[in-house]
Design an enzyme around this catalytic site. Structure first.
Site, mmCIF file in Angstrom:
data_model
loop_
_atom_site.group_PDB
_atom_site.id
_atom_site.type_symbol
_atom_site.label_atom_id
_atom_site.label_comp_id
_atom_site.label_asym_id
_atom_site.label_seq_id
_atom_site.Cartn_x
_atom_site.Cartn_y
_atom_site.Cartn_z
ATOM 1 N N HIS A 132 56.723 45.013 33.138
ATOM 2 C CA HIS A 132 55.633 45.602 32.331
ATOM 3 C C HIS A 132 54.354 44.769 32.443
ATOM 4 O O HIS A 132 53.540 44.769 31.532
ATOM 5 C CB HIS A 132 56.025 45.729 30.855
ATOM 6 C CG HIS A 132 57.376 46.315 30.641
ATOM 7 N ND1 HIS A 132 57.590 47.674 30.518
ATOM 8 C CD2 HIS A 132 58.608 45.748 30.587
ATOM 9 C CE1 HIS A 132 58.884 47.905 30.354
ATOM 10 N NE2 HIS A 132 59.532 46.747 30.407
ATOM 11 N N LYS A 187 30.252 36.593 43.722
ATOM 12 C CA LYS A 187 31.420 37.429 44.011
ATOM 13 C C LYS A 187 32.095 37.154 45.340
ATOM 14 O O LYS A 187 31.461 36.864 46.340
ATOM 15 C CB LYS A 187 31.006 38.908 43.984
ATOM 16 C CG LYS A 187 30.548 39.361 42.618
ATOM 17 C CD LYS A 187 31.705 39.729 41.730
ATOM 18 C CE LYS A 187 31.989 41.189 41.951
ATOM 19 N NZ LYS A 187 33.041 41.693 41.137
ATOM 20 N N SER A 239 28.948 40.459 47.094
ATOM 21 C CA SER A 239 28.260 41.555 46.419
ATOM 22 C C SER A 239 26.789 41.489 46.801
ATOM 23 O O SER A 239 26.255 40.410 47.041
ATOM 24 C CB SER A 239 28.432 41.399 44.912
ATOM 25 O OG SER A 239 27.351 42.015 44.235
ATOM 26 N N GLU A 250 41.762 46.265 48.802
ATOM 27 C CA GLU A 250 41.402 47.479 48.052
ATOM 28 C C GLU A 250 41.395 48.691 48.971
ATOM 29 O O GLU A 250 41.854 49.776 48.600
ATOM 30 C CB GLU A 250 40.028 47.314 47.402
ATOM 31 C CG GLU A 250 40.042 46.329 46.241
ATOM 32 C CD GLU A 250 38.644 45.997 45.737
ATOM 33 O OE1 GLU A 250 37.795 46.904 45.688
ATOM 34 O OE2 GLU A 250 38.393 44.827 45.417
#
Ligand code: ARG
Length: 463
Positions: free
Chosen positions: A156, A283, A277, A290
């Protein structure tokens, strides 16, 4: 361009309809398989005395020349042709004259395309299989190199029990190993030659389908001519394999993305596989992971499209089936690309051992072990569970860990507690005592690596 099938109709298609009908923009990548299939077919036709040896030689020389010229970029595949089959046949006739027109005896584009597609996918999937082996190998090596790193195991997404990082990684090796064997099964099942089934009903010529199948390294011939030209199960099966691979990739990517976040900071990706970024200077984004996660969507889409194209199609061949190629090619390329980026990304990934270990220190991930300790001393597990639950509750209130409680305090809660409890709830003990088969102990993990290495050594020896 004059259609080869001009006869029953004028063959003059509306310009847009002509484009709409054409598949050459995407089936041209099967040129090699188309030509090799035709060479085998011509060989068989001569063997069966359906064409002369002289004609066979001219046809084979012509086809070989076309193949060499396409390979060396001397010949461009013109998109004026309707499909790759028509292009090769027209080019052959252009080169060797009338004899070229004998090639299509005892054959149809329906069995030809079924053959080409099987051969193309058979070839390309060898690459997928090899890349899967590389991926499994990288996982196994990482597991070996980080064999002493302990991390929290989750259920979980809550800290559950301490595990070896290697154990977690090796779970993915098992998934990709199943993918490998699934792909192998599908390839084995599809490796039967449909050529000679012709349009749908077979042929009146005395052909030898087995000979063609042998020449092209098939396991044998398909058994029903109607099924042979109507079947695209192999595309569905391969796309199912690809979908499962992508599902595994998406889970793995998701974890890597989480692990690279500042909240976790469990791993670090090499700069070569991250991006910055355009506005936020700090970043370092895990774009490759992704994208791999995102691309699972398009592969599932390819599978759904293929199933839907085939649903309700009457036997035998229907032009709907030309819609098979773009999806299967897309699924294939996506899986190949994802493997190509993921393998080196994983290989160069660094692990922040300390952060993983620190996460183990909070979250009471040794609570099960404390309960097991009492159970082994005779307390029924349910009671031990309840007691440890209340101890955890107390710790939470007082901001303590299980290790912070003194032996006296423990003894007050239950006289079965003794000083060996601390050793019992130490993280390494928790890990190494889980020595059941397939468990997270060092010994069990070493066994997994050993078995994987055997698998890899054997499979790699086959190439
Ligand atoms: N381009 C076609 C396809 O991809 C080849 C088969 C054409 N057969 C036919 N009867 N029109 O399916």
């Amino acid at each position: 361009m004059q259609k080869m099938w001009t006869g029953r109709t004028s063959g003059e298609l509306n310009e847009f309809a002509d484009d709409f009908n054409s598949s050459i923009s995407f089936d041209k990548k099967m040129y090699k398989q188309d030509i090799c299939g035709s060479i085998a077919h011509a060989t068989m036709l001569a063997n069966q005395k359906i064409i002369s040896v002289d004609d066979r030689d001219k046809i084979i020389a012509g086809l070989s020349g076309i193949l060499a010229d396409i390979d060396s970029k001397k010949l461009a595949i013109s998109e004026d042709a309707e499909d790759i089959h028509m292009f090769v046949e027209a080019e052959l006739t252009k080169r060797i004259g009338e004899v070229g027109k004998r090639l299509h005896t005892a054959r149809s584009r329906n069995d030809q395309v079924a053959l080409d597609l099987r051969m193309y996918l058979r070839d390309e999937n060898q690459l997928v299989k090899k890349m899967l082996l590389q991926l499994i190998e990288v996982i196994a090596n990482k597991a070996k190199n980080y064999s002493d790193v302990i991390m929290p195991g989750y259920t979980h997404l809550q800290r559950a029990q301490p595990i070896l990082f290697s154990h977690h990684l090796l779970a993915y090796a098992q998934m990709f190993k199943r993918d490998y064997s699934r792909l192998q099964d599908a390839l084995e099942r599809m490796n039967y030659s449909p050529l000679g089934s012709c349009a749908l009903a077979g042929t009146t010529y005395d052909t030898n389908r087995k000979m063609v199948a042998d020449l092209l390294q098939f396991n044998g011939v398909t058994e029903n001519s109607i099924d042979s030209v109507a079947d695209r199960d192999f595309c569905v099966e391969l796309l199912s394999c690809y979908s499962i691979i992508m599902m595994h990739f998406s889970r793995f990517s998701e974890e890597i993305i989480l692990w690279t976040s500042s909240e976790f900071s469990y791993v670090q990706l090499d700069d070569a596989f991250t991006t910055g970024s355009s506005i936020m200077p700090q970043k370092k984004n895990s774009d490759m992971a992704e994208l791999v996660r995102g691309k699972s969507g398009r592969v599932y889409g390819d599978l759904m499209a293929m199933l839907t194209v085939l649903k309700g199609l009457p036997l035998a061949y229907n032009k709907d089936m030309q819609e098979d190629k773009e999806g299967i090619f897309d699924g294939l390329k996506t899986v190949q690309d994802c493997l190509q980026v993921f393998v080196p990304m994983l290989d160069s990934m660094k692990v922040n051992k300390e952060n993983m270990l620190n996460s183990c220190k909070t979250g009471f991930i040794n609570a099960t072990d404390l309960a097991d300790y009492l159970t082994k001393k005779g307390l029924p597990f349910r009671e031990a569970y309840k007691l440890v639950g209340s101890i955890v509750g107390k710790c939470v209130k007082e901001k303590l860990t299980l290790e912070d409680i003194t032996l006296d305090e423990y003894k007050q809660m239950c006289e079965l507690f003794d000083k060996d409890l601390y050793e019992e709830i130490a993280l390494e003990t928790c890990v190494n005592k889980r020595n059941s088969e397939g468990g997270t102990s060092k010994a069990q993990v070493a066994k997994q690596i050993e078995k994987l290495t055997e698998f890899l050594d054997y499979e790699k020896s086959l190439y």
